[in-house]
Design an enzyme around this catalytic site. Structure first.
Site, mmCIF file in Angstrom:
data_model
loop_
_atom_site.group_PDB
_atom_site.id
_atom_site.type_symbol
_atom_site.label_atom_id
_atom_site.label_comp_id
_atom_site.label_asym_id
_atom_site.label_seq_id
_atom_site.Cartn_x
_atom_site.Cartn_y
_atom_site.Cartn_z
ATOM 1 N N GLN A 433 70.580 14.230 -11.329
ATOM 2 C CA GLN A 433 70.240 12.813 -11.311
ATOM 3 C C GLN A 433 68.859 12.490 -11.888
ATOM 4 O OE1 GLN A 433 70.271 10.356 -7.483
ATOM 5 N NE2 GLN A 433 72.283 9.986 -8.402
ATOM 6 N N PHE A 434 67.884 13.331 -11.614
ATOM 7 C CA PHE A 434 66.535 13.192 -12.172
ATOM 8 C C PHE A 434 66.015 14.578 -12.515
ATOM 9 C CE2 PHE A 434 66.921 9.378 -9.591
ATOM 10 C CZ PHE A 434 66.316 8.398 -10.364
ATOM 11 N N ASP A 436 63.239 15.793 -11.990
ATOM 12 C CA ASP A 436 62.463 16.327 -10.868
ATOM 13 C C ASP A 436 63.330 17.103 -9.875
ATOM 14 O OD1 ASP A 436 59.739 14.498 -11.115
ATOM 15 O OD2 ASP A 436 61.552 13.446 -11.726
ATOM 16 N N HIS A 480 60.421 10.992 -9.639
ATOM 17 C CA HIS A 480 61.440 10.411 -10.509
ATOM 18 C C HIS A 480 60.918 10.219 -11.928
ATOM 19 C CE1 HIS A 480 62.660 9.323 -6.407
ATOM 20 N NE2 HIS A 480 63.898 9.317 -6.873
#
Length: 690
Positions: A433-434, A436, A480
């Site tokens: 999703q990110f 990070d 993010h």
């Protein structure tokens, strides 16, 4: 006893098992007797033979099995010869698994008449995720009738009980239970984790541990008793083959040999413990049962003697086999890709401009319509919202929840499962999703995926696409907004794209699909919708469906004035991603004195284009969004300096974010940390003074 024993298991199978046990014992003894020759670290299956052979005898050529490093008896049981195993033991060129690149009992096989074996690492427990991915893939194949099987395939993943404490094992168990996959997790419990006892390592054994996974059946078995093990594994395999549901088999075993040849039993085990384990030697248990059932003792002696002679002969042959040739060391890092040239129509007549996020959606959609083996999964990518950046919107509705679906927060599983999915012929497109949050999946990416082609001699390159939204803008904050390309670029055996506009994005994603290797698509969040001021050019006319852009082809997107170049008054900026737009803005101030290259992919990297243009200009800045120290940008700047040294008028410079641990959420601090066009302009101005 005779009738009872033979009613349970045929005499032929019992004698076959005894022969394999004696082979395994003879092989272990020979390795111990020849420690100066068996110099590479290895483990043997001594104490685990019964459950391993009982498992192997259930399998068909359409099944899949993932043995771990102590599972040579599984390999013997499915038909590999001692000589083949010893070639790997001694790291010989003809080692059928890795060509002398990996440890003993680290198999990978696509042999037609045997169960298939994906590559798996030495990292205990990590094999559970790729192997569960195999089961996930088989379920998908059967649901969409992509392949016909004589029998429903069963997948077996072998692991030690102490490795069950690994978090990634729980991710695999959770996914298998949730999706009801046709897999058996065979847990072999010898009460040791190197020198760590079960009391030091865990509150319970695997049987009790998995009780909380709803939908996951379980059984216990005495893994030292071949007859009991055979019956249990027949029941287990029949259950999974018929019911298509997951099962955990917890087999109690003993450790008679060393942990490995390098970590020897005398280092950490006392005589009382060794005596307790030797008393449950599977070979001795089976021998006693055979004698009590009426088998002639001389026959068993002959089997034992013959096994020793066979192992000795195999060892002599393996000893004398050739070592790998030095020039083969670079083979199979990547599988050859068919995509080597730019093809198709990049700018169709009458085409409309689209944003980057739509380019990706359209590319995936076109691929999924054309290829039923393609599927997409990750966190929040399903029909309900279609990704937190709407980067998969409409796809769930168009293709259904068996081809586009949400997963739990399991980055390790999302990434690692693609190894198994690829092995059975599917093309998984997955999303983290990110950027990070890619770190929980780095273990699978490095340990399993990146090494698979190399250590399997090209049998199992992992063909996947891992989409990763990346980069900072608009106060996304410390978790993010991160850039991770340097970490990823340091992983050998993967490819990395970092497109800066819609046309490149679509063309590179198509190339990634047809590439047989693992590909990471780094997708800058600030470019998805061109919401960041100055990024309007990220919108382009949408390429036609047939457009493909190969990896490793950078592009000069702004040319310097030729007259200025000939006068030695120009400079080159090499960049990618958001850096392209900082560079485009900055060069407006310098009247044709700055050239800009968009790398487009980081691995492979178009070094030749960069070197050629650096030689023409004599000055170069490598621009990145990442923090600079020890970064990809700095490493590339060094290579430019080395290759172009005699053409340089000034040191190659780098420019990136400030070296702070994270991107601050406050917009003032974020701006201070990141590069921008103004900061780049000042750097260019300084360098043009040389």
């Amino acid at each position: 006893m005779e009738n009872t024993l033979h009613e349970k298991v045929s005499q032929d199978i019992l004698l076959k098992a005894y022969n394999h046990m004696m082979l395994a014992k003879a092989m272990a003894d020979i390795y111990e007797e020849n420690r100066n020759i068996c110099k590479y670290v290895h483990s043997t299956s001594r104490g685990h033979e019964a459950i391993q052979l009982a498992t192997a005898y259930q399998l068909t050529k359409e099944d899949w099995v993932s043995p771990y490093y102590r599972d040579e008896s599984i390999l013997l049981g499915i038909g590999f010869e001692p000589y083949q195993l010893m070639l790997q033991l001694l790291a010989k060129a003809e080692d059928p698994f890795s060509g002398g690149r990996s440890y003993y009992s680290h198999p990978s096989s696509r042999e037609e008449n045997k169960p298939k074996i994906i590559h798996q690492s030495s990292a205990t427990g990590m094999q559970t995720i790729p192997t569960t991915g195999v089961a996930q893939g088989i379920k998908y194949i059967q649901e969409f009738n992509l392949q016909n099987f004589e029998n429903n395939p069963v997948v077996i993943c072998s692991l030690g009980d102490n490795s069950v404490t690994e978090g990634e094992v729980s991710e695999a168990l959770q996914f298998a239970a949730l999706h009801q996959l046709p897999i058996i997790f065979l847990v072999q419990d010898n009460e040791w984790g190197i020198s760590v006892t079960k009391e030091e390592a865990r509150t319970c054994d695997a049987y009790d541990f998995v009780a909380g996974f709803t939908g996951l059946s379980r059984m216990r078995v005495d893994g030292t008793d071949f007859v009991e093990s055979f019956e249990a594994m027949k029941k287990a395999v029949d259950f999974v083959r018929t019911e298509r549901k997951p099962l955990v088999v917890c087999a109690k075993t003993v450790l008679i040999g060393h942990h490995t040849s390098g970590v020897r039993r005398e280092f950490y085990r006392d005589e009382e413990d060794l005596t307790k384990h030797r008393a449950k030697d599977p070979g001795e248990i089976l021998r006693k049962q055979l004698l009590e059932s009426g088998i002639d003792e001389d026959l068993l002696k002959q089997i034992t003697k013959k096994a020793r002679l066979e192992a000795e002969e195999a060892f002599e042959r393996a000893k004398n086999a050739e070592d790998p040739k030095p020039e083969t060391v670079m083979q199979h890092v990547f599988a050859p890709t068919p995509i080597t040239e730019e093809t198709g129509t990049r700018e169709p007549a009458g085409g409309e401009k689209i944003v980057m996020v739509d380019a990706a959606i359209h590319a995936v959609q076109e691929l999924m319509w054309k290829h039923p083996e393609a599927l997409l999964y990750g966190q929040d990518v399903g029909e309900r919202i279609g990704g937190v950046f709407r980067e998969t919107v409409t796809l769930g509705k168009k293709f259904g929840n068996k081809r586009v679906f949400n997963t739990a927060i399991q980055e390790a599983y999302i990434i690692g499962s693609t190894a198994g999915m690829s092995a059975v012929g599917l093309k998984p497109i997955v999303e983290v999703q990110f950027a990070d949050y890619i770190y929980p999946g780095i273990n699978q990416l490095i340990t399993e995926i990146s090494k698979s082609s190399y250590l399997s001699q090209g049998k199992f390159p992992v063909s996947n696409i891992i989409r990763v939204p990346i980069g900072a803008y608009g106060g996304g904050g410390p978790y993010h907004s991160g850039s991770v390309e340097s970490i990823l670029a340091n992983i050998k055996g993967i490819k990395i794209a970092y497109p800066s506009n819609a046309a490149d994005f679509k063309g590179l994603l198509k190339a990634a699909y047809y590439d047989p290797n693992p590909v990471i698509m780094l997708e800058h969040k600030g470019l998805y919708w061109s919401k960041v001021p100055g990024t309007e050019d990220a919108k382009t006319i949408e390429p036609a469906e047939d457009y493909i852009l190969p990896f490793g082809k950078g592009k000069v997107i702004i040319e310097a004035d030729q007259d200025q170049t000939e006068k030695g008054r120009t400079l080159l900026v090499v960049t990618y991603g958001m850096g392209v737009y900082w560079a485009k803005e900055a060069v407006k101030n310098f009247g044709g004195r700055v050239e800009v290259i968009d790398l487009r992919t980081i691995i492979p990297l178009d070094e030749e284009l960069v070197f050629e243009r650096v030689k023409a200009h004599g000055k170069c800045i490598v621009l990145t969004e990442e923090q600079l120290n020890n970064s990809f940008a700095e490493a590339f700047a060094h290579r430019i300096s080395k290759r172009c040294f005699k053409y340089l008028d000034a040191p190659v410079e780098t420019m990136g974010s400030l070296d702070v641990p994270a991107v601050p959420i406050n917009l003032v601090l974020e701006k201070e940390m990141l590069p921008n066009a103004d900061k780049l302009s000042k750097k260019i101005e300084e360098m043009l003074q040389y």
